[in-house]
Scaffold this motif. Structure first.
Motif, short mmCIF file in Angstrom:
data_model
loop_
_atom_site.label_atom_id
_atom_site.label_comp_id
_atom_site.label_asym_id
_atom_site.label_seq_id
_atom_site.Cartn_x
_atom_site.Cartn_y
_atom_site.Cartn_z
N ALA A 132 0.83 -1.21 0.00
CA ALA A 132 0.00 0.00 0.00
C ALA A 132 0.86 1.26 0.00
CB ALA A 132 -0.93 -0.01 1.22
N LEU A 133 1.90 1.27 0.83
CA LEU A 133 2.78 2.43 0.90
C LEU A 133 3.53 2.63 -0.41
CD1 LEU A 133 4.25 2.02 4.49
CD2 LEU A 133 2.50 3.65 3.74
N ALA A 134 3.96 1.52 -1.02
CA ALA A 134 4.66 1.62 -2.30
C ALA A 134 3.75 2.20 -3.38
CB ALA A 134 5.18 0.25 -2.72
N ALA A 135 2.50 1.76 -3.39
CA ALA A 135 1.54 2.29 -4.37
C ALA A 135 1.33 3.78 -4.16
CB ALA A 135 0.22 1.53 -4.24
N MET A 136 1.27 4.21 -2.89
CA MET A 136 1.11 5.64 -2.62
C MET A 136 2.33 6.42 -3.08
SD MET A 136 -0.74 5.52 1.13
CE MET A 136 -1.52 7.13 1.04
N GLY A 137 3.51 5.82 -2.91
CA GLY A 137 4.72 6.48 -3.38
C GLY A 137 4.75 6.65 -4.88
N ARG A 138 4.23 5.66 -5.59
CA ARG A 138 4.25 5.74 -7.06
C ARG A 138 3.33 6.82 -7.60
NH1 ARG A 138 3.64 -0.07 -6.29
NH2 ARG A 138 5.77 -0.95 -6.19
N VAL A 139 2.34 7.22 -6.82
CA VAL A 139 1.44 8.29 -7.29
C VAL A 139 1.73 9.61 -6.58
CG1 VAL A 139 -0.40 6.71 -7.96
CG2 VAL A 139 -0.36 7.58 -5.63
N GLY A 140 2.94 9.72 -6.03
CA GLY A 140 3.37 10.99 -5.49
C GLY A 140 3.02 11.27 -4.04
N HIS A 141 2.64 10.23 -3.30
CA HIS A 141 2.27 10.43 -1.90
C HIS A 141 3.16 9.62 -0.95
CE1 HIS A 141 -1.34 12.89 -2.53
NE2 HIS A 141 -1.49 12.18 -3.64
N GLY A 142 4.44 9.60 -1.26
CA GLY A 142 5.37 8.88 -0.41
C GLY A 142 5.47 9.47 0.99
N ALA A 143 5.13 10.74 1.13
CA ALA A 143 5.19 11.39 2.44
C ALA A 143 4.18 10.82 3.42
CB ALA A 143 4.98 12.89 2.29
N PHE A 144 3.27 9.98 2.93
CA PHE A 144 2.28 9.38 3.83
C PHE A 144 2.96 8.56 4.93
CE2 PHE A 144 -1.07 6.48 5.20
CZ PHE A 144 -2.18 7.32 5.23
N THR A 145 4.17 8.08 4.68
CA THR A 145 4.88 7.31 5.70
C THR A 145 5.09 8.12 6.98
OG1 THR A 145 7.01 7.97 4.75
CG2 THR A 145 6.08 5.87 4.02
N GLU A 146 5.03 9.44 6.87
CA GLU A 146 5.19 10.28 8.06
C GLU A 146 4.04 10.11 9.04
OE1 GLU A 146 5.58 14.22 6.55
OE2 GLU A 146 7.36 13.75 5.33
N LEU A 147 2.92 9.55 8.57
CA LEU A 147 1.75 9.37 9.43
C LEU A 147 1.68 7.97 10.04
CD1 LEU A 147 -1.02 11.00 7.18
CD2 LEU A 147 0.38 12.10 8.94
N LEU A 148 2.66 7.12 9.74
CA LEU A 148 2.56 5.72 10.16
C LEU A 148 2.42 5.57 11.67
CD1 LEU A 148 5.00 3.72 7.84
CD2 LEU A 148 2.50 3.70 7.88
N ASP A 149 3.16 6.34 12.43
CA ASP A 149 3.07 6.18 13.88
C ASP A 149 1.71 6.62 14.42
OD1 ASP A 149 5.54 5.11 15.28
OD2 ASP A 149 6.45 6.55 13.89
N GLU A 150 1.11 7.63 13.81
CA GLU A 150 -0.23 8.02 14.24
C GLU A 150 -1.23 6.91 13.92
OE1 GLU A 150 -1.46 12.15 13.47
OE2 GLU A 150 0.53 12.43 12.61
N TYR A 151 -1.10 6.31 12.75
CA TYR A 151 -1.96 5.18 12.41
C TYR A 151 -1.70 4.00 13.35
CZ TYR A 151 -4.20 6.82 8.13
OH TYR A 151 -5.00 7.49 7.23
N ALA A 152 -0.43 3.79 13.68
CA ALA A 152 -0.08 2.68 14.56
C ALA A 152 -0.67 2.90 15.96
CB ALA A 152 1.43 2.53 14.63
N ASP A 153 -0.68 4.15 16.42
CA ASP A 153 -1.30 4.44 17.72
C ASP A 153 -2.76 4.01 17.72
OD1 ASP A 153 1.02 5.53 18.78
OD2 ASP A 153 0.48 7.61 18.29
N ALA A 154 -3.46 4.39 16.65
CA ALA A 154 -4.88 4.02 16.55
C ALA A 154 -5.05 2.51 16.43
CB ALA A 154 -5.51 4.72 15.35
N ALA A 155 -4.17 1.86 15.68
CA ALA A 155 -4.26 0.42 15.49
C ALA A 155 -4.04 -0.32 16.80
CB ALA A 155 -3.24 -0.05 14.45
N GLU A 156 -3.10 0.15 17.61
CA GLU A 156 -2.86 -0.48 18.91
C GLU A 156 -4.07 -0.34 19.82
OE1 GLU A 156 0.70 1.17 20.53
OE2 GLU A 156 2.02 -0.05 19.27
#
Length: 226
Positions: A132-156
């Motif tokens: 999913a992250l690779a696909a976002m990177g290919r369409v110009g949204h690689g910076a989404f990885t900066e939100l991973l910890d916020e998503y991980a907080d919610a997932a936990e």
């Protein structure tokens, strides 16, 4: 009850019930005569679980068979049952091998290490996240990885809620079934809640009322200063 009554109670056609029995998803009824079988509440409960995994969880029949096989294995630890259910949720697509894929895999590995998660980057969910992250990177949204910890907080937080629900089950049968429900159907619940939250957040940030109020306020201030 006879198979016709089981069908009426669950809304599942008789031929479909027979198919589930042939595939090993549903235990056969107890024969009361050479051509008649009796079913009980346990059959009804299992049949409803099968339909939930199929209709709401989106699992294929083969995947449901694997999950139910784990549920019915008395020697399998609950952690392994949960893993069997979670692994069936992943996509079967192959990963591309390009710069975006490598960057995504590294981001996922670092996330797992940073958070001290007791899993591994070879986990199917980690592979799905990388894709999913690779696909976002290919369409110009690689910076989404900066939100991973916020998503991980919610997932936990959601994971703790899921397992908290499971721990309230009294019997072993309830406990094991709840692991599957919490994993597979909980995925559908969380996805739907996330979409609802998106609509709400978008309306508050960009909706006509919110933008209009902010725009009119800003406009008045600008005119006054002018």
């Amino acid at each position: 009850m006879r198979i016709g009554e089981l069908s009426r109670r669950t809304g599942v056609p008789v031929p479909t019930i027979k198919y589930y029995v042939r595939e090993g998803l549903l235990p056969p009824g107890e024969l009361s005569s050479p051509n008649q079988a009796q079913y009980d509440d346990a059959h009804e409960r299992r049949l409803r679980l099968i339909r939930a995994l199929l209709d709401v969880g989106g699992l294929k029949v083969a995947a449901i068979a694997e999950v139910l096989g784990a549920v019915d294995d008395p020697g399998r630890p609950l952690h392994k049952v949960l893993g069997a259910a979670a692994d069936r949720l992943g996509s079967a697509g192959g990963a591309e091998d390009d710069a975006e894929a490598e960057t995504a895999r590294t981001a996922v590995e670092e996330l797992i290490a940073r958070r001290g998660w007791r899993t591994h980057e070879s986990n199917p969910a980690a592979a799905d996240l990388s894709r999913a992250l690779a696909a976002m990177g290919r369409v110009g949204h690689g910076a989404f990885t900066e939100l991973l910890d916020e998503y991980a907080d919610a997932a936990e937080l959601v994971a703790r809620a899921d397992l908290g629900y499971v721990s309230r089950r009294a019997t072993v049968e309830d406990l094991v079934e709840s692991v599957v429900i919490g994993t597979v159907l909980g995925e559908a619940v969380f996805s739907a809640l996330r979409r609802l939250a998106h609509v709400n957040a978008s309306a508050r940030l960009y909706g006509a009322d919110g933008v209009g109020r902010e725009g009119r306020g800003g406009g008045v201030g600008a005119r006054g200063e002018g």
